[in-house]
Design a protein around this motif. Sequence first.
Motif, PDB file in Angstrom:
ATOM      1  N   VAL A  29       0.843  -1.203   0.000  1.00 38.86           N
ATOM      2  CA  VAL A  29       0.000   0.000   0.000  1.00 38.86           C
ATOM      3  C   VAL A  29       0.878   1.253   0.000  1.00 38.86           C
ATOM      4  CG1 VAL A  29      -1.673   1.317   1.363  1.00 38.86           C
ATOM      5  CG2 VAL A  29      -1.983  -1.139   1.038  1.00 38.86           C
ATOM      6  N   THR A  30       1.988   1.203   0.719  1.00 39.83           N
ATOM      7  CA  THR A  30       2.924   2.327   0.729  1.00 39.83           C
ATOM      8  C   THR A  30       3.470   2.578  -0.667  1.00 39.83           C
ATOM      9  OG1 THR A  30       3.565   1.829   2.989  1.00 39.83           O
ATOM     10  CG2 THR A  30       5.066   3.202   1.730  1.00 39.83           C
ATOM     11  N   PRO A  75      19.114   7.795  -0.408  1.00 40.95           N
ATOM     12  CA  PRO A  75      20.217   7.442   0.491  1.00 40.95           C
ATOM     13  C   PRO A  75      19.915   7.797   1.946  1.00 40.95           C
ATOM     14  CG  PRO A  75      20.897   9.178  -1.032  1.00 40.95           C
ATOM     15  CD  PRO A  75      19.524   8.749  -1.416  1.00 40.95           C
ATOM     16  N   LEU A  76      19.134   8.848   2.151  1.00 38.43           N
ATOM     17  CA  LEU A  76      18.745   9.212   3.513  1.00 38.43           C
ATOM     18  C   LEU A  76      17.941   8.078   4.151  1.00 38.43           C
ATOM     19  CD1 LEU A  76      18.466  11.317   5.813  1.00 38.43           C
ATOM     20  CD2 LEU A  76      16.364  12.063   4.690  1.00 38.43           C
ATOM     21  N   GLY A  77      17.035   7.475   3.373  1.00 39.24           N
ATOM     22  CA  GLY A  77      16.253   6.355   3.877  1.00 39.24           C
ATOM     23  C   GLY A  77      17.133   5.185   4.278  1.00 39.24           C
ATOM     24  N   GLY A  85      16.838   1.326  12.442  1.00 42.06           N
ATOM     25  CA  GLY A  85      16.155   0.059  12.182  1.00 42.06           C
ATOM     26  C   GLY A  85      15.100   0.266  11.111  1.00 42.06           C
ATOM     27  N   ARG A  86      14.695  -0.817  10.455  1.00 37.71           N
ATOM     28  CA  ARG A  86      13.789  -0.723   9.307  1.00 37.71           C
ATOM     29  C   ARG A  86      12.401  -0.209   9.679  1.00 37.71           C
ATOM     30  NH1 ARG A  86      18.437  -1.361   8.045  1.00 37.71           N
ATOM     31  NH2 ARG A  86      19.224  -3.037   6.761  1.00 37.71           N
ATOM     32  N   LYS A  87      11.840  -0.698  10.780  1.00 40.98           N
ATOM     33  CA  LYS A  87      10.483  -0.296  11.138  1.00 40.98           C
ATOM     34  C   LYS A  87      10.397   1.177  11.512  1.00 40.98           C
ATOM     35  CE  LYS A  87       8.668  -4.742  12.606  1.00 40.98           C
ATOM     36  NZ  LYS A  87       8.119  -5.520  13.706  1.00 40.98           N
ATOM     37  N   LYS A  88      11.359   1.672  12.291  1.00 35.45           N
ATOM     38  CA  LYS A  88      11.343   3.089  12.665  1.00 35.45           C
ATOM     39  C   LYS A  88      11.588   3.982  11.448  1.00 35.45           C
ATOM     40  CE  LYS A  88      12.610   2.466  17.474  1.00 35.45           C
ATOM     41  NZ  LYS A  88      13.643   2.643  18.497  1.00 35.45           N
ATOM     42  N   ALA A  89      12.474   3.559  10.570  1.00 39.25           N
ATOM     43  CA  ALA A  89      12.722   4.321   9.346  1.00 39.25           C
ATOM     44  C   ALA A  89      11.482   4.324   8.457  1.00 39.25           C
ATOM     45  CB  ALA A  89      13.922   3.753   8.592  1.00 39.25           C
ATOM     46  N   LEU A  90      10.779   3.204   8.410  1.00 35.41           N
ATOM     47  CA  LEU A  90       9.540   3.121   7.647  1.00 35.41           C
ATOM     48  C   LEU A  90       8.498   4.071   8.233  1.00 35.41           C
ATOM     49  CD1 LEU A  90       8.522   1.537   5.206  1.00 35.41           C
ATOM     50  CD2 LEU A  90       7.682  -0.204   6.760  1.00 35.41           C
ATOM     51  N   ALA A  91       8.418   4.106   9.551  1.00 36.98           N
ATOM     52  CA  ALA A  91       7.496   5.034  10.215  1.00 36.98           C
ATOM     53  C   ALA A  91       7.869   6.482   9.898  1.00 36.98           C
ATOM     54  CB  ALA A  91       7.497   4.800  11.717  1.00 36.98           C
ATOM     55  N   ALA A  92       9.158   6.787   9.863  1.00 35.47           N
ATOM     56  CA  ALA A  92       9.596   8.144   9.532  1.00 35.47           C
ATOM     57  C   ALA A  92       9.193   8.525   8.108  1.00 35.47           C
ATOM     58  CB  ALA A  92      11.111   8.268   9.716  1.00 35.47           C
ATOM     59  N   GLY A 127      11.279   6.201   1.330  1.00 31.91           N
ATOM     60  CA  GLY A 127      10.394   5.041   1.363  1.00 31.91           C
ATOM     61  C   GLY A 127      10.780   3.985   0.355  1.00 31.91           C
ATOM     62  N   LEU A 128      11.209   4.413  -0.822  1.00 25.85           N
ATOM     63  CA  LEU A 128      11.594   3.438  -1.840  1.00 25.85           C
ATOM     64  C   LEU A 128      12.749   2.562  -1.358  1.00 25.85           C
ATOM     65  CD1 LEU A 128      11.327   5.598  -5.066  1.00 25.85           C
ATOM     66  CD2 LEU A 128       9.871   3.688  -4.415  1.00 25.85           C
ATOM     67  N   SER A 129      13.717   3.159  -0.696  1.00 24.53           N
ATOM     68  CA  SER A 129      14.847   2.345  -0.235  1.00 24.53           C
ATOM     69  C   SER A 129      14.508   1.568   1.029  1.00 24.53           C
ATOM     70  CB  SER A 129      16.087   3.219  -0.023  1.00 24.53           C
ATOM     71  OG  SER A 129      15.854   4.199   0.960  1.00 24.53           O
TER      72      SER A 129
END
Length: 170
Positions: A29-30, A75-77, A85-92, A127-129
Amino acid sequence: MPRTTRRWKAPAFLLADPSRRSARVVTSVTALAEGYDIGSISGVAVLLREDLKLTSKQVGLLVGIMNFVCMCGAPLGGMLADAWGRKKALAATYVLLIAGALIMAAAQSFMHVWLGRVVMGVGVGAGLSVVTSYITEVSPKRYRGTLVGLQEFFFIIGIACGYVLNYALD
């Protein structure tokens, strides 16, 4: 010789444990939303040009800035995913996508819309990365390629939906 019929059986990656399945749904969905954010600007630019009385140069900046900031956000992602961590970065990235949309929704001038596009573009690029790295981590080894490809598929579907909806609303 009697003919046997085979019943359709869902692929194993769709039937994996519920936590992984929900992660794949959320990331799909993202990807769809990120693609839509990119594809929808073509129709919105026409309306913004009329409402905010934008010049051709300003419209070009609004449309083009997304690609540039996506390039910076990717690259920031990756750095955020490594640090937090992946989940916190995804939330960001979700926060950036929502903040960008809210800024644009409340915009009263070119600069506000432009700022919203910049924030959203960083969110899309990051988000893409992050989504790609996250989906590879939660996917079973034998389906990683398929599921990452599915992410890209939903991203492209999102872009196409943006264009189709622009056409339908015109």
